[in-house]
Design a protein around this motif. Structure first.
Motif, PDB file in Angstrom:
ATOM      1  N   PHE A  14      -4.749   2.636  -3.161  1.00 60.48           N
ATOM      2  CA  PHE A  14      -5.071   1.620  -2.157  1.00 60.48           C
ATOM      3  C   PHE A  14      -3.881   0.668  -2.089  1.00 60.48           C
ATOM      4  N   SER A  15      -3.384   0.381  -0.879  1.00 56.59           N
ATOM      5  CA  SER A  15      -2.191  -0.440  -0.736  1.00 56.59           C
ATOM      6  C   SER A  15      -2.321  -1.310   0.508  1.00 56.59           C
ATOM      7  N   VAL A  16      -2.167  -2.641   0.348  1.00 58.67           N
ATOM      8  CA  VAL A  16      -2.267  -3.544   1.503  1.00 58.67           C
ATOM      9  C   VAL A  16      -1.166  -4.595   1.439  1.00 58.67           C
ATOM     10  N   PRO A  17      -0.507  -4.850   2.563  1.00 61.91           N
ATOM     11  CA  PRO A  17       0.531  -5.880   2.585  1.00 61.91           C
ATOM     12  C   PRO A  17      -0.091  -7.273   2.652  1.00 61.91           C
ATOM     13  N   SER A  18       0.553  -8.238   2.024  1.00 60.19           N
ATOM     14  CA  SER A  18       0.071  -9.616   2.073  1.00 60.19           C
ATOM     15  C   SER A  18       0.110 -10.134   3.509  1.00 60.19           C
ATOM     16  N   GLY A  19      -0.900 -10.947   3.848  1.00 60.99           N
ATOM     17  CA  GLY A  19      -0.931 -11.571   5.163  1.00 60.99           C
ATOM     18  C   GLY A  19      -1.355 -10.653   6.283  1.00 60.99           C
ATOM     19  N   ALA A  20      -1.866  -9.479   5.956  1.00 61.87           N
ATOM     20  CA  ALA A  20      -2.333  -8.566   7.004  1.00 61.87           C
ATOM     21  C   ALA A  20      -3.709  -9.001   7.505  1.00 61.87           C
ATOM     22  N   GLY A  21      -4.286  -8.248   8.403  1.00 60.03           N
ATOM     23  CA  GLY A  21      -5.577  -8.606   8.987  1.00 60.03           C
ATOM     24  C   GLY A  21      -6.678  -8.638   7.959  1.00 60.03           C
ATOM     25  N   LYS A  25       2.342 -13.756   4.969  1.00 61.85           N
ATOM     26  CA  LYS A  25       3.197 -12.595   5.231  1.00 61.85           C
ATOM     27  C   LYS A  25       4.535 -12.819   4.529  1.00 61.85           C
ATOM     28  N   ASN A  26       4.583 -12.390   3.258  1.00 64.82           N
ATOM     29  CA  ASN A  26       5.763 -12.673   2.440  1.00 64.82           C
ATOM     30  C   ASN A  26       6.443 -11.413   1.935  1.00 64.82           C
ATOM     31  N   GLY A  27       6.061 -10.258   2.443  1.00 65.37           N
ATOM     32  CA  GLY A  27       6.706  -9.009   2.056  1.00 65.37           C
ATOM     33  C   GLY A  27       6.183  -8.374   0.782  1.00 65.37           C
ATOM     34  N   THR A  28       5.182  -8.989   0.151  1.00 57.75           N
ATOM     35  CA  THR A  28       4.622  -8.401  -1.070  1.00 57.75           C
ATOM     36  C   THR A  28       3.400  -7.544  -0.733  1.00 57.75           C
ATOM     37  N   THR A  29       2.982  -6.754  -1.714  1.00 54.68           N
ATOM     38  CA  THR A  29       1.907  -5.781  -1.508  1.00 54.68           C
ATOM     39  C   THR A  29       0.979  -5.752  -2.712  1.00 54.68           C
ATOM     40  N   ALA A  30      -0.307  -5.591  -2.457  1.00 49.20           N
ATOM     41  CA  ALA A  30      -1.284  -5.316  -3.513  1.00 49.20           C
ATOM     42  C   ALA A  30      -1.533  -3.808  -3.518  1.00 49.20           C
ATOM     43  N   LYS A  31      -1.318  -3.176  -4.685  1.00 45.74           N
ATOM     44  CA  LYS A  31      -1.423  -1.718  -4.758  1.00 45.74           C
ATOM     45  C   LYS A  31      -2.084  -1.317  -6.070  1.00 45.74           C
ATOM     46  N   VAL A  32      -3.147  -0.516  -5.977  1.00 41.34           N
ATOM     47  CA  VAL A  32      -3.826  -0.018  -7.170  1.00 41.34           C
ATOM     48  C   VAL A  32      -4.037   1.488  -7.031  1.00 41.34           C
ATOM     49  N   ALA A  33      -4.121   2.181  -8.177  1.00 40.65           N
ATOM     50  CA  ALA A  33      -4.294   3.634  -8.212  1.00 40.65           C
ATOM     51  C   ALA A  33      -5.497   3.954  -9.075  1.00 40.65           C
ATOM     52  N   VAL A  34      -6.465   4.711  -8.553  1.00 41.64           N
ATOM     53  CA  VAL A  34      -7.695   5.071  -9.251  1.00 41.64           C
ATOM     54  C   VAL A  34      -7.622   6.532  -9.676  1.00 41.64           C
TER      55      VAL A  34
END
Length: 377
Positions: A217-224, A364-373
């Motif tokens: 699961f991967s989402v960019p900061s500041g997205a919808g 919107k700062n170019g960072t991402t939250a990413k986790v792997a299950v």
């Protein structure tokens, strides 16, 4: 007419068919290793107390209910003994399944009980290697209630449960059983959309890691974001809902691979259908700390309880969220913390599980939250 000797041999052969081999042993299952999809006041542990006058019960009017035993380690399962409530007058529709890892299941029996006895009856597993065993049912020929008096597991000894490898070439829904979930993911305009059924769906926010096969699961900061939230998410949302007072368990093995600028990601939840403070539990990864966010009453401000510290990016996280009655216990890498809720305040809230990457960064700062299950049960 058979001789006396022939008659004795025939009787001995019949006995060998129906009676377990002496080398087989009954496993002692700790109550904490028992979970179920739901229950009424007849709790799952009642099926493990050695008494036929107690039972586990759950209403299957909205879908199949299950009772699961974690055997603690891998065993060659010889058979399971089952005794059904009013089993001498009811035929329950049932399935028996075994799993090495709690994620991939094999069905070893489909059918009904005899309907002629309420006593224990063996169902053969043929020495299948498994760590987890569960029984599933949609009710009986009388009603939709599933009521099991006792479940015993008998084994031939230690087994070899090499975990099945995740296939990097398959979509997450082909490596994991996601039939009980819908996906909340971002679309091309960074708004959240619902995907159901998930099946072979994949996108850049929800995909299989090309080297490990992990569900990512991967989402960019500041997205919808979804309604009532300022933050982006790529999450699985359980389809099944329930109310306070039952037993529910979510078990996940995962890693946090990237963190947003705030350092905060919600990796698991017990959420409510209602708005305005309906998150019963938020499991937070915050700069390496794992905290449970709880609300004693519906609509309260969140209280945060530290469970585990020092879990770095890329380090494995095994967590279990278990709701029993009005108490939630969260276990992270072997450390447990519990919290008891005001049942009356939460009684009208329809609850469900969520897991994945719910970033807590609205910029919107170019960072991402990413986790792997790597495992989900």
């Amino acid at each position: 007419m058979p001789t006396l000797k022939q008659s004795l041999l025939i009787a001995a052969a019949a006995t060998l068919v129906s009676v377990p081999a002496l080398a087989q042993t009954k496993l002692g299952i700790p109550d904490e290793n028992i979970s179920a999809s739901g229950s009424d006041t007849n709790l799952p542990v009642n099926a493990n107390d050695g008494w036929l006058n107690t039972r586990w019960s759950a209403n299957a009017s909205e879908g199949e209910q299950w009772l699961q035993y974690d055997l603690g380690s891998c065993h060659q399962v010889a058979y399971a003994n089952l005794a059904w409530y009013n089993g001498d007058s009811r035929k329950y529709n049932l399935r028996l399944q075994a799993s090495a890892d709690g994620t991939t299941w094999s069905t070893v029996f489909t059918g009904t009980n005899s309907g002629t006895t309420a006593a224990l009856k063996p169902y053969s597993f043929g020495g299948r290697a498994a760590r987890y065993v569960r029984v599933l049912s949609t009710g009986s020929d009388v009603n939709t209630w599933v009521s099991l008096s006792e479940l015993e597991i008998w084994t031939n000894g230690a087994g070899n449960c090499s975990a099945p490898a995740l296939d990097p070439g398959k979509a997450p829904g082909q490596n994991f059983d996601l039939s009980g979930y819908r996906l909340q993911t971002l679309d091309g305009s960074l708004q959240v959309k619902q995907v159901d059924p998930i099946n072979a769906y994949t996108d850049k926010y929800f995909f299989t890691d090309g080297s490990t096969g992990a569900m990512t699961f991967s989402v960019p900061s500041g997205a919808g974001s979804t309604a009532n939230s300022h933050y982006p998410r790529s999450e699985l949302r359980g389809k099944a809902t329930w109310n306070m007072g039952v037993t529910r368990t979510l078990s996940v093995s995962m890693k946090v691979l990237q963190q947003p600028a705030t350092g905060q990601i919600i990796i698991g939840q017990i959420h409510g259908e209602q708005t305005g403070g309906s998150e019963l539990l938020k499991l937070r990864w915050t700069n390496g700390d794992i905290l449970m966010g709880v609300k004693k009453n519906f609509g309260d401000s969140e209280q945060r309880i530290l469970i585990k510290s020092g879990i770095a990016l890329g380090q494995n996280i095994d967590y279990v969220i278990k709701l029993v009655g009005s108490t939630v216990t969260v276990t992270v890498n072997g450390t447990s913390k519990s919290f008891t809720y005001n049942t009356a305040s939460w009684s009208a809230v329809d609850l469900y599980f969520k897991l994945g990457a719910y970033s807590q960064d609205s910029e919107k700062n170019g960072t991402t939250a990413k986790v792997a299950v790597t495992a989900l049960n």
